[in-house]
Design a protein around this motif. Structure first.
Motif, PDB file in Angstrom:
ATOM      1  N   GLY A 267       0.776  -1.333  -0.053  1.00 29.92           N
ATOM      2  CA  GLY A 267       0.126  -0.046  -0.067  1.00 29.92           C
ATOM      3  C   GLY A 267       0.765   1.259  -0.036  1.00 29.92           C
ATOM      4  O   GLY A 267       0.426   2.481  -0.189  1.00 29.92           O
ATOM      5  N   ILE A 268       2.129   1.121   0.044  1.00 27.33           N
ATOM      6  CA  ILE A 268       3.050   2.153  -0.125  1.00 27.33           C
ATOM      7  C   ILE A 268       3.640   2.748  -1.310  1.00 27.33           C
ATOM      8  O   ILE A 268       3.976   1.801  -2.210  1.00 27.33           O
ATOM      9  CB  ILE A 268       4.160   2.108   0.686  1.00 27.33           C
ATOM     10  CG1 ILE A 268       3.664   1.670   2.217  1.00 27.33           C
ATOM     11  CG2 ILE A 268       5.076   3.046   0.729  1.00 27.33           C
ATOM     12  CD1 ILE A 268       4.795   1.243   3.196  1.00 27.33           C
ATOM     13  N   ASP A 269       3.645   4.124  -1.587  1.00 24.80           N
ATOM     14  CA  ASP A 269       3.853   4.479  -2.967  1.00 24.80           C
ATOM     15  C   ASP A 269       5.434   4.894  -2.897  1.00 24.80           C
ATOM     16  O   ASP A 269       5.983   5.702  -1.985  1.00 24.80           O
ATOM     17  CB  ASP A 269       3.345   5.874  -3.219  1.00 24.80           C
ATOM     18  CG  ASP A 269       3.770   6.419  -4.266  1.00 24.80           C
ATOM     19  OD1 ASP A 269       4.794   6.687  -4.782  1.00 24.80           O
ATOM     20  OD2 ASP A 269       2.670   7.039  -5.154  1.00 24.80           O
ATOM     21  N   LEU A 270       6.493   4.181  -3.686  1.00 24.46           N
ATOM     22  CA  LEU A 270       7.794   4.056  -3.419  1.00 24.46           C
ATOM     23  C   LEU A 270       8.237   5.342  -3.895  1.00 24.46           C
ATOM     24  O   LEU A 270       9.368   5.903  -2.979  1.00 24.46           O
ATOM     25  CB  LEU A 270       8.430   2.923  -4.139  1.00 24.46           C
ATOM     26  CG  LEU A 270       9.760   3.012  -4.361  1.00 24.46           C
ATOM     27  CD1 LEU A 270      10.469   2.799  -2.769  1.00 24.46           C
ATOM     28  CD2 LEU A 270      10.623   1.880  -5.065  1.00 24.46           C
ATOM     29  N   ASP A 271       7.936   6.134  -4.776  1.00 22.91           N
ATOM     30  CA  ASP A 271       8.370   7.576  -4.964  1.00 22.91           C
ATOM     31  C   ASP A 271       8.264   8.501  -3.974  1.00 22.91           C
ATOM     32  O   ASP A 271       9.049   9.062  -3.724  1.00 22.91           O
ATOM     33  CB  ASP A 271       7.729   7.836  -6.422  1.00 22.91           C
ATOM     34  CG  ASP A 271       8.157   7.136  -7.616  1.00 22.91           C
ATOM     35  OD1 ASP A 271       9.320   6.702  -7.523  1.00 22.91           O
ATOM     36  OD2 ASP A 271       7.578   6.982  -8.668  1.00 22.91           O
ATOM     37  N   LYS A 272       7.025   8.185  -3.389  1.00 23.50           N
ATOM     38  CA  LYS A 272       6.708   9.247  -2.453  1.00 23.50           C
ATOM     39  C   LYS A 272       7.430   8.924  -0.960  1.00 23.50           C
ATOM     40  O   LYS A 272       7.732   9.825  -0.265  1.00 23.50           O
ATOM     41  CB  LYS A 272       5.300   9.125  -1.865  1.00 23.50           C
ATOM     42  CG  LYS A 272       4.356   9.888  -2.829  1.00 23.50           C
ATOM     43  CD  LYS A 272       2.873  10.132  -2.552  1.00 23.50           C
ATOM     44  CE  LYS A 272       2.059  10.989  -3.620  1.00 23.50           C
ATOM     45  NZ  LYS A 272       0.513  10.671  -3.268  1.00 23.50           N
TER      46      LYS A 272
END
Ligand SMILES: CC(C)(COP(=O)([O-])OP(=O)([O-])OC[C@H]1O[C@@H](n2cnc3c(N)ncnc32)[C@H](O)[C@@H]1OP(=O)([O-])[O-])[C@@H](O)C(=O)NCCC(=O)NCCSC(=O)C[C@@](C)(O)CC(=O)[O-]
Length: 299
Positions: A267-272
């Motif tokens: 559920g995590i946005d790697l870029d952010k």
């Protein structure tokens, strides 16, 4: 054992990471980090610690931090509480979940919280009682599960005994901490196998420091043992004030990259997440400890 479809990451950078930074970090910088992490999709953030400021000065502003939190729905913001005093302070600050922390080695317990393992477990009983009364959930930690900086080898059965005490007193999950990062995948598998003899695997988490470069391999080994919750620290922040030479936790960005590659959801946005890690690294004036972030940001 087949790999899970989903893994929960417990972000410990704002606590385990920042507690060990040499330069003072302002509450507003800590808040910025916590908010950035929530924006990146992190659903569990250990944001502070209600311990003695004489022992861990970096965590002194935890009450102000919780007062300033812009809470995102669905995100758990937790803090450490070593005793009833810490629990009461955490409660007054609006903390939703606390973590108590014991060690599998007597020497580390003395250095870290100034008491024996059994005394620490006794101290946690009133915390558990008060937590139950106030509807606060409690997570448990065991340190030095794969080696102690003072005693060396730690037997998995000793880890299992301490973990079991925490679980039996009501911790809904017990995180096993390789505080000095000496663990290897084989030792990790044996450890979880032994501890799972007493506590269901679904109630265990892995907490790996990357001192010897083994953390990702240990997480993979843990996945093979059926473990589905891992603690990690954005930009690999941290270390341990009572374990000389210990580097930070495994970096959250590297763990997310590993899990993405395995097709496991977080559920995590790697870029952010990378942006959050670089921002706090810049604030601290330190090199980013995530290899994935370094690679992505220099591409
Ligand atoms: C546990 C204590 C407090 C015992 O410390 P102590 O000195 O044995 O306790 P005490 O009860 O005798 O109290 C001494 C003083 O501390 C105060 N005090 C007492 N309790 C609190 C409290 N909760 N918050 C604020 N102040 C407190 C108390 O009021 C008194 O103040 P004074 O009269 O001297 O002014 C101390 O040893 C301590 O704070 N240790 C810090 C340990 C710590 O935070 N370590 C790092 C976190 S653990 C970790 O990183 C490992 C983990 C979890 O990540 C997993 C892994 O990687 O292994």
């Amino acid at each position: 054992m087949s790999l899970p479809q989903r893994v929960r990451l417990v972000e410990v950078g704002p606590r385990d990471g920042l507690q060990n930074e040499a330069v003072p970090v302002s509450v507003s910088d800590k808040l910025q980090l916590v908010h950035n992490l929530a924006e990146a999709g992190v659903s569990y953030i250990e944001a502070g610690s209600f311990v003695s400021p004489k022992w861990v000065p970096q965590m002194a502003g935890s009450a102000e931090l919780f007062a300033g939190l812009l809470r995102k729905p669905g995100v758990t913001y937790a803090a450490l509480a070593p005793n009833l005093r810490g629990f009461e302070d955490a409660l007054a600050a609006g903390v939703q979940e606390v973590a108590v922390f014991a060690a599998a080695s007597e020497a580390f317990s003395q250095r870290n919280i100034n008491c024996s393992i059994s005394e620490s477990l006794e101290r946690f009983l009133p915390v558990m009682e008060a937590a139950r009364l106030h509807g606060i959930t409690v997570r448990g930690y065991v340190s030095c599960v794969l080696g102690c900086p003072y005693e060396g080898t730690v037997a998995p059965t000793q880890v299992a005994a301490v973990a079991n005490e925490l679980y039996a007193m009501g911790c809904y999950e017990v995180s096993l901490g390789d505080t000095i990062g000496t663990g290897t995948p084989g030792a990790t598998r044996t450890l979880f196998d032994v501890v799972a003899g007493q506590i269901p695997r679904g109630k265990l988490a892995g907490h790996f420091h990357d001192t010897y470069g083994q953390a990702l391999a240990n997480i993979y080994a843990s996945l093979l043992e059926g473990i589905q919750v891992f603690d990690s620290s954005v930009a690999g922040l941290g270390g341990c004030p009572y374990a000389k030479g210990a580097t930070g936790n495994v970096s959250s960005e590297d763990v997310v990259y590993l899990l993405n590659g395995l097709g496991i959801e977080t559920g995590i946005d790697l870029d952010k997440l990378i942006a959050a890690g670089q921002r706090i690294s810049d604030t601290l004036g330190r090199a980013n400890g995530s290899r994935v972030a370094k690679a992505r940001l220099s591409a």
